[in-house]
Design a protein around this motif. Structure first.
Motif, short mmCIF file in Angstrom:
data_model
loop_
_atom_site.label_atom_id
_atom_site.label_comp_id
_atom_site.label_asym_id
_atom_site.label_seq_id
_atom_site.Cartn_x
_atom_site.Cartn_y
_atom_site.Cartn_z
N GLU A 148 15.20 52.89 -27.69
CA GLU A 148 16.25 51.89 -27.86
C GLU A 148 17.58 52.54 -27.50
O GLU A 148 17.88 53.66 -27.92
N THR A 183 21.27 53.52 -27.57
CA THR A 183 22.22 53.66 -28.69
C THR A 183 23.67 53.62 -28.22
O THR A 183 24.56 53.26 -29.00
N ASN A 184 23.96 53.99 -26.97
CA ASN A 184 25.33 53.93 -26.45
C ASN A 184 25.64 52.52 -25.99
O ASN A 184 24.73 51.71 -25.72
N LYS A 214 23.45 48.61 -25.10
CA LYS A 214 23.10 49.06 -26.44
C LYS A 214 22.12 48.05 -27.08
O LYS A 214 22.33 46.85 -27.03
N GLN A 216 17.32 56.46 -28.62
CA GLN A 216 16.59 56.97 -29.77
C GLN A 216 15.17 56.39 -29.72
O GLN A 216 14.94 55.29 -29.21
N SER A 238 16.85 45.58 -33.44
CA SER A 238 18.09 45.57 -34.23
C SER A 238 18.77 44.22 -34.11
O SER A 238 18.53 43.46 -33.18
#
Length: 571
Positions: free
Chosen positions: A28, A30-31, A52, A83, A92
């Motif tokens: 996934e 993250t930035n 992201k 990640q 998420s």
């Protein structure tokens, strides 16, 4: 019954597929934005951006990179931008999930709101379609014929495929707009300050460092537009303090100024930079030929120099004419060696000339006007008479000395009364010629006295004479005043002392008794008899002193004074 079996088979396939996908590892992002590359290197080709919260399947894992499936295309992403996640975990909040063929309806809706573009809602694929509950045969509706069921299923499949195609087109459109928006976002990053002067249309940037990068934007995070090599020329758009804006494949980019030089086509500098290697090669060849020419010139000049070590004789030097078929040698009584007669006369300051043509003697003697005429007795017994007539006709009989050598018995010969003549035997020594030179000085003095004039002294004339009281010091002072180089030989039957001069200074002195330097000089100055002769351009092998004649005379006088004092006399 067939419908129930078909539904059971679909359920089994769905279960296997879900288990397979659940075993795959996923990442996934993250930035906010993660760059995707064609290879695991930041210098590789830029392929796109991942947002992201997006999830992708891992294909290959490397040290600092993951290879993922990005919309059906394998790309590389850095581990620092993602990640690892559990494939069964829910995504998420408000994060889109990217798969190979579909996108979430939430991503499409959000993109539609940002771009004011209507997008059809996403529909689940056949692989993710909600399973129908299994019913019992009693609850089943009335059966239809197989043909009708097949037609219904085909129509439903076509409708679902059309819906999926519309959704996929919407997803691709949203992704394209995102890529365009990501490129625009580069302009919002911090820009390196540069005072760039535009409109450098007549200048070219010549690359001198290989390889050199060309950046897409003047930013620390800018992707690489391309790589150039040494010698490449790029059209200059703008020039700054540390960066230059150039045109690379019809696309503007940035390159560091230290990677090359800005030149103007058609100028001398431009020609030099473009042909630097050829110019340096031509200059090197020219320098080599100049050095070679200089070496050849020096060699030719050195070859033309006389190697005999004898002093060149000027027109004012004394002259000797040798009338003979072959050269005669002169024996040196001090070294027991022999030298040609012409070389001997050159060493003592004479200019020697040879001839054997007795028919043209008149013109030779009248034009050359020799001081000494050496005649070989074996050439012609009557040649002396011919020479006498020529000298009497030219009024040179009084000032010319005629010497006949190779005479079997010199004592039996009678000289002419009209000119000065001498006779030598078969063997000639340096002592014999020294006497001849002394006789010549007498002849010259007598001729000058008879004519009422005195011949001026010549610095190149032979220096020889008898040792008298105190005259050796005058001879040495004369040599010092003329800054002459040579050897002064002092003889009493045999050589007793040798004194070498270099530019008028005494550099070597020795006697036959073994005395050297100052002691040998004092012994020579105390001589009361003997003879001396000075040979030009003679040098010793080694030097044992370095004194002027004034220093020698002062030391010699001081020693005599101390020896004559009453208190120092020997009882």
């Amino acid at each position: 019954m067939q419908v129930v079996q078909l539904r059971l088979l679909s359920l089994f396939i769905l279960l296997v597929t879900s288990l397979t996908f659940s075993a795959e590892k996923q990442i996934e992002v993250t930035n906010f934005y993660a760059k995707l590359y064609l290879a695991p290197s930041i210098n590789a080709k830029f392929m796109g951006l991942a947002q992201k919260g997006e999830r992708y399947s891992i294909l290959v894992s490397s040290n600092y990179w993951y290879r993922i499936d990005f919309k059906g295309m394998p790309v590389w992403i850095q581990k620092s931008d993602i990640q690892l996640i559990d494939p069964n975990a829910p995504p998420s909040e408000n994060a889109p999930v990217a798969t190979n063929n579909t996108s979430s309806s939430q991503e499409v809706a959000q993109s539609t709101a940002d771009n004011n573009t209507p997008v059809a809602p996403s529909l689940p694929s056949t692989a993710t379609t909600t399973q129908a509950p299994v019913v019992s045969p009693a609850q089943q509706p009335p059966s239809r014929s197989n043909t009708e069921e097949q037609q219904v299923r085909a129509a439903e499949a076509r409708a679902a495929e059309m819906r999926r195609a519309r959704v996929q087109d919407s997803i691709e459109q949203v992704a394209k707009e995102k890529r365009n928006q990501s490129r625009l976002n580069f302009s919002k990053l911090p820009i390196i300050e540069q005072n760039v002067e535009e409109q450098q249309l007549n200048k070219v940037f010549l690359v001198t460092v290989s390889p050199s990068k060309i950046l897409f934007e003047l930013s620390p995070d800018s992707p690489i537009l391309g790589i150039v090599s040494k010698g490449d020329k790029l059209r200059l758009i703008g020039e700054g303090d540390s960066w230059c804006k150039v045109l690379y494949k019809d696309f503007p980019g940035w390159i560091e100024k230290r990677s090359g030089k800005v030149i103007i086509p058609g100028t001398v500098m431009s020609f030099y930079e473009e042909n630097k290697v050829i110019i340096l090669l031509v200059v090197s060849i020219l320098i080599f030929f100049l050095i070679l020419t200089f070496i050849v010139f020096i060699a030719i000049k050195a070859k033309k120099k006389p190697t005999s070590g004898l002093k060149s004789v000027t027109a004012s030097a004394r002259k000797v004419l040798v009338i003979a078929k072959e050269s005669k040698t002169v024996s040196n009584t001090f070294t027991s060696t022999s030298v040609p007669i012409g070389r001997y006369f050159n060493e003592i300051g004479f200019h020697a000339k040879f001839t054997h043509d007795t028919r043209n003697l008149t013109s030779v003697i009248d034009n050359y006007i020799p001081d000494i005429i050496m005649i070989d007795w074996n050439l012609d017994k009557t040649i002396s008479n011919t020479v006498e007539r020529i000298l009497l006709a030219g009024n040179n009989a009084i000032s010319t000395l005629v010497v006949t050598y190779n005479v079997p018995d010199p004592s039996s010969m009678y000289p002419s009364q009209n000119m000065h003549m001498s006779f030598l035997g078969i063997t000639i020594t340096d002592k014999d010629l020294t006497k001849i030179v002394k006789q010549l000085e007498f002849v010259k003095d007598r001729a000058a006295t008879d004519s009422g004039t005195m011949e001026p002294d010549s610095s190149t004339a032979a220096l020889a004479g008898e040792v008298a009281d105190g005259n050796l010091s005058e001879v040495m002072q004369y040599i010092e005043a003329g800054q002459k180089t040579g050897c002064l030989i002092i003889e009493i039957d045999n050589p007793v002392c040798l004194i070498y001069f270099s530019d008028g200074r005494i550099v070597y002195a020795a006697t036959a008794d073994g005395l050297v330097a100052k002691d040998a000089l004092f012994t020579a100055l105390e001589l009361k008899k003997g003879s001396f002769r000075f040979l030009l351009n003679k040098k010793p092998k080694v030097a044992n002193t370095n004194m002027s004649i004034l220093e020698v005379l002062m030391s010699w006088t001081k020693e005599i004074d101390e020896a004559t004092k009453p208190g120092l006399r020997t009882p």
